[in-house]
Design a protein around this motif. Structure first.
Motif, PDB file in Angstrom:
ATOM      1  N   UNK A   1       4.841   0.034   6.163  1.00  0.00           N
ATOM      2  CA  UNK A   1       5.158   1.401   5.750  1.00  0.00           C
ATOM      3  C   UNK A   1       6.633   1.715   5.981  1.00  0.00           C
ATOM      4  N   UNK A   2       7.165   1.275   7.111  1.00  0.00           N
ATOM      5  CA  UNK A   2       8.567   1.538   7.419  1.00  0.00           C
ATOM      6  C   UNK A   2       9.497   0.729   6.520  1.00  0.00           C
ATOM      7  N   UNK A   3       9.137  -0.511   6.236  1.00  0.00           N
ATOM      8  CA  UNK A   3       9.981  -1.342   5.374  1.00  0.00           C
ATOM      9  C   UNK A   3       9.963  -0.805   3.946  1.00  0.00           C
ATOM     10  N   UNK A   4       8.785  -0.558   3.412  1.00  0.00           N
ATOM     11  CA  UNK A   4       8.665  -0.098   2.019  1.00  0.00           C
ATOM     12  C   UNK A   4       9.245   1.300   1.837  1.00  0.00           C
ATOM     13  N   UNK A   5       9.292   2.074   2.890  1.00  0.00           N
ATOM     14  CA  UNK A   5       9.864   3.416   2.796  1.00  0.00           C
ATOM     15  C   UNK A   5      11.369   3.418   2.662  1.00  0.00           C
ATOM     16  N   UNK A   6      12.005   2.271   2.916  1.00  0.00           N
ATOM     17  CA  UNK A   6      13.470   2.207   2.841  1.00  0.00           C
ATOM     18  C   UNK A   6      13.962   1.171   1.837  1.00  0.00           C
ATOM     19  N   UNK A   7      13.194   0.117   1.657  1.00  0.00           N
ATOM     20  CA  UNK A   7      13.601  -0.979   0.776  1.00  0.00           C
ATOM     21  C   UNK A   7      12.676  -1.058  -0.434  1.00  0.00           C
ATOM     22  N   UNK A   8      13.091  -1.766  -1.457  1.00  0.00           N
ATOM     23  CA  UNK A   8      12.306  -1.878  -2.677  1.00  0.00           C
ATOM     24  C   UNK A   8      11.107  -2.795  -2.520  1.00  0.00           C
ATOM     25  N   UNK A   9      10.273  -2.825  -3.573  1.00  0.00           N
ATOM     26  CA  UNK A   9       9.030  -3.591  -3.538  1.00  0.00           C
ATOM     27  C   UNK A   9       9.281  -5.079  -3.332  1.00  0.00           C
ATOM     28  N   UNK A  10      10.193  -5.646  -4.092  1.00  0.00           N
ATOM     29  CA  UNK A  10      10.457  -7.090  -3.993  1.00  0.00           C
ATOM     30  C   UNK A  10      10.999  -7.446  -2.611  1.00  0.00           C
ATOM     31  N   UNK A  11      11.904  -6.639  -2.099  1.00  0.00           N
ATOM     32  CA  UNK A  11      12.480  -6.895  -0.776  1.00  0.00           C
ATOM     33  C   UNK A  11      11.409  -6.779   0.303  1.00  0.00           C
ATOM     34  N   UNK A  12      10.545  -5.780   0.165  1.00  0.00           N
ATOM     35  CA  UNK A  12       9.449  -5.603   1.120  1.00  0.00           C
ATOM     36  C   UNK A  12       8.525  -6.803   1.111  1.00  0.00           C
ATOM     37  N   UNK A  13       8.158  -7.280  -0.070  1.00  0.00           N
ATOM     38  CA  UNK A  13       7.267  -8.438  -0.174  1.00  0.00           C
ATOM     39  C   UNK A  13       7.890  -9.666   0.465  1.00  0.00           C
ATOM     40  N   UNK A  14       9.192  -9.875   0.272  1.00  0.00           N
ATOM     41  CA  UNK A  14       9.875 -11.035   0.861  1.00  0.00           C
ATOM     42  C   UNK A  14       9.886 -10.949   2.388  1.00  0.00           C
ATOM     43  N   UNK A  15      10.105  -9.743   2.902  1.00  0.00           N
ATOM     44  CA  UNK A  15      10.124  -9.561   4.360  1.00  0.00           C
ATOM     45  C   UNK A  15       8.739  -9.782   4.948  1.00  0.00           C
TER      46      UNK A  15
END
Length: 493
Positions: A453-467
């Motif tokens: 939730x914290x990652x996706x709230x600041x970064x985009x979908x592709x970046x979140x999936x990679x993280x």
């Protein structure tokens, strides 16, 4: 005067260099020689890493935090410097440690350790990640090997242990000192090893951390609570990195910094008492650390917030609201009363997230408690202060006792509501928060949801999936170069 160690008015004037204090030696020996073998510690460190980074990303939604971040000189970019997750900044490691450490701590949502001294051991990641990332980029530019995420996790386990073991039996708050002194000491110790300092240099660096000016707790307590409490750990991390780098350049140490008569830490700041230790350094603290999962709230209130959520549902079931409440009794631990029991007006965000009455009132009224609920907009609801005025905190001696018990480390709270018509609702008691080791199986899925939730709230979908993919397994994430992992979190603007 012929005495070998003559004194004038209690001041030692015999100039014989002493051996380093045993506390310094024990820390350095642990950092350089102890092998972490606990699978639980390694896996908990992975969870701690991602949770802490997620908390830092969530803090970037708040301008009061982001206004403090970035380089001192605008638009400065340091070649091969530390990158700050969630931002485009690339800084020197000292400023990078402040940036990362400040973001991590801003929302009071990262992990916690409660003992004679309180604190948040994951604050140390500010200095650890800043140094490790800078070293990775600098080494690669020179054709050298880069530190791995495993090195970061080891440094985290050891920093947790140093801070946590010092906190078990030694109350810095009772002499007015803030717990970030332990962040400074622990970060200095572990980044010294990352920087290639040897045992003796690490002793020197840690001695410099103890002699460095220590923060007062004034900014955490009424009537002066303010946002410095949110960047104090970032400041401690940056000072720790600076001190370790100075020793790397040849600066010496102060061998009896703790025990020196009159001028040492014990005599000046600790009422002439030496530190006490419950256990030797190992991996106990990381294995037993407390995660903040359900609420961005000071940890002594976590179980009270959970109880308040239950009572919100009960009021709703009865067709009642907080307008029907006559009084609220909160049974809690002595530490909570000392830190977060507040009467009167609350002046800012920092005041509110350190007030147990506020943190109980919001979930009773709204059925939630989020970082946004400490803002002026939410706090302007008159029902909150009206409900706070109906609350009474009392110490439960058993809660206070079990709070310190090594085999329990509970953080109990119990809430009982009396309605205007005289009805007394069943008391709701919660002894262990979701982030406690006793509830770890229940908490881990929620912790991972919090991170995403914290990652996706600041970064985009592709970046979140990679993280998320890179972070999901200890075996794979620990083998990543530090700079490659950090790059997953950076942004262009």
């Amino acid at each position: 005067m012929s005495s070998r160690q003559s004194t004038v008015h209690g001041i030692v004037n015999q100039n014989e260099k002493p051996e380093p204090d045993q506390v310094l030696q024990d820390i350095a020996d642990y950092v350089h020689n102890y092998e972490i073998t606990s699978p639980l510690a390694w896996e908990t460190a992975r969870l701690c890493l991602i949770d802490t980074l997620g908390c830092g990303l969530e803090a970037l939604k708040f301008p009061q935090c982001t206004d403090l971040l970035g380089p001192v000189v605008e638009d400065t970019v340091v070649p091969n410097g530390t990158k700050v997750p969630g931002t485009p900044y690339q800084l020197d490691p000292i400023r990078g440690a402040f940036n990362i450490g400040t973001a991590i701590r801003w929302l009071d949502y990262n992990d916690c350790w409660l003992a004679a001294e309180w604190g948040h051991p994951s604050d140390n990641l500010g200095g650890i990640l800043a140094v490790a990332d800078w070293l990775a980029r600098t080494n690669k530019a020179k054709g050298l090997a880069a530190p791995k995420i495993k090195d970061v996790l080891e440094a985290m386990i050891k920093a947790h242990e140093i801070q946590g073991c010092l906190a078990l039996e030694n109350s810095f708050n009772r002499v007015g000192l803030d717990h970030v002194v332990l962040v400074k000491v622990a970060t200095t110790a572990v980044v010294s090893k990352l920087l290639g300092l040897n045992r003796d240099q690490t002793i020197d660096a840690v001695s410099q951390a103890w002699v460095d000016g220590q923060s007062l707790r004034t900014y955490r307590h009424v009537p002066n609570t303010m946002s410095r409490k949110s960047w104090a750990a970032g400041d401690a991390c940056s000072r720790a990195v600076n001190l370790a780098l100075m020793v790397k350049k040849g600066m010496g140490g102060i061998p009896s910094v703790l025990t020196a008569k009159t001028w040492g830490f014990y005599d000046v700041l600790f009422k002439s008492e030496g530190f006490k230790f419950q256990r030797p350094y190992g991996s106990y603290v990381m294995e037993n650390v407390l995660f903040k999962i359900s609420f961005p709230a000071e940890f002594h209130s976590q179980t009270a917030c959970e109880a308040a959520m239950t009572l919100h549902s009960e009021l709703k079931r009865l067709g009642k609201t907080t307008d029907d409440i006559a009084s609220v009794r909160i049974r809690t631990q002595e530490a909570a009363i000392r830190i977060i029991d507040k009467k009167g007006p609350l002046n800012n965000y920092a005041d509110r997230d350190h007030c147990i009455q506020y943190m109980v009132a919001v979930p009773l009224i709204y059925g939630r408690l989020t970082a946004q609920d400490y803002t002026d907009e939410v706090a302007s609801d008159p029902r909150i202060d009206e409900l706070r005025a109906k609350m009474e905190c009392i110490e439960d001696k058993n809660y206070s006792l079990e709070y310190h018990a090594p085999d329990k480390r509970s953080i109990g709270n119990a809430i009982q509501i009396t309605l205007n018509d005289g009805t007394v609702l069943d008391e709701v008691a919660v002894e262990y928060p979701v982030g406690h080791k006793f509830r770890r199986a229940e908490g881990i899925p929620l912790l991972l949801e919090k991170f995403e939730r914290h990652v996706s709230g600041h970064l985009g979908k592709a970046q979140t999936e990679n993280i998320m993919k890179a972070s999901e397994k200890l075996e794979s994430v620990q083998e990543l170069d530090v700079d490659e992992y950090v790059d997953l979190y950076v942004t262009e603007k």
